[in-house]
Design a protein around this motif. Structure first.
Motif, PDB file in Angstrom:
ATOM      1  N   GLY A  81       0.839  -1.188   0.000  1.00  0.00           N
ATOM      2  CA  GLY A  81       0.000   0.000   0.000  1.00  0.00           C
ATOM      3  C   GLY A  81       0.875   1.238   0.000  1.00  0.00           C
ATOM      4  N   VAL A 166       1.527   1.009   9.977  1.00  0.00           N
ATOM      5  CA  VAL A 166       1.542   0.629   8.564  1.00  0.00           C
ATOM      6  C   VAL A 166       1.216  -0.851   8.388  1.00  0.00           C
ATOM      7  CG1 VAL A 166       3.043   2.539   7.850  1.00  0.00           C
ATOM      8  CG2 VAL A 166       4.071   0.337   8.478  1.00  0.00           C
ATOM      9  N   ARG A 171      -0.346  -1.626   4.734  1.00  0.00           N
ATOM     10  CA  ARG A 171       0.431  -0.876   3.740  1.00  0.00           C
ATOM     11  C   ARG A 171       1.878  -1.349   3.655  1.00  0.00           C
ATOM     12  NH1 ARG A 171       0.689   4.607   5.044  1.00  0.00           N
ATOM     13  NH2 ARG A 171       0.168   4.226   7.215  1.00  0.00           N
TER      14      ARG A 171
END
Length: 183
Positions: A81, A166, A171
């Motif tokens: 991501g 994250v 991501r």
């Protein structure tokens, strides 16, 4: 208690294992000082991301595996991501990091003559561990600040917060790969 669980396990020399294991240190970014096909299995946990030339490293590992030998490694910084430049700076603050896109490791494994057996996303664990470490350190912040200093303490807390965030958002992901040398 099960009798097998109570038995002591002792190492004994055999034809397959004629001597005790030996340990040493070498530069893993270059050719490794072992003969071709000299290992049944190789493992690398959360360190492959520190090698600048991953295809060369995996090819070297493939050289070392016997036919049918297994390679297991984890990649804790696979891009899955969008990341900001600030997140990448914090997440790579401990040295050299090679961020790779999803699918990169699978392609390199195939290019190096290995057959992929397992590719598993284990990102959830990474988020949980980072969050737990962040909380544990926060609960001992006074003592840790005395040991580490304010700047180091704050930097580690920021690293763990970014790593957890994250990962939680999907991501930056962690994958485990198991592959087999065919011939």
């Amino acid at each position: 208690m099960n009798r097998q669980l109570r038995r002591r396990v002792r190492w004994r020399p055999s034809a397959a294992w004629p001597s005790r294991p030996k340990f040493g240190a070498t530069d893993a970014t270059g050719p490794l000082p072992f003969s071709n096909a000299s290992f049944d299995a190789l493992t690398c946990i959360d360190a492959i991301n520190h090698f600048p030339d991953r295809p060369r490293v995996i090819a070297e590992w493939a050289r070392l595996l016997r036919p049918g030998g297994r390679l297991l490694f984890t990649d804790p910084i696979t891009l899955t991501g969008p990341l900001t430049n600030a997140e990448m700076v914090v997440r790579s603050s401990a040295g050299f990091y090679l961020f790779v896109p999803c699918g990169y490791d699978e392609r390199v494994i195939a290019q190096c003559g290995l057959r992929l057996l397992v590719s598993e996303d284990v990102t959830g664990n990474m988020s949980k561990v980072a969050e737990a470490r962040l909380a544990a350190r926060a609960s001992r912040s006074t003592a840790l600040r005395k040991i580490e200093g304010d700047q180091a303490y704050d930097g580690q807390q920021e690293f763990l917060a970014v790593a957890a965030g994250v990962a939680r958002d999907g991501r930056l992901s962690r994958f485990v790969y198991v592959s087999k040398k065919l011939s």
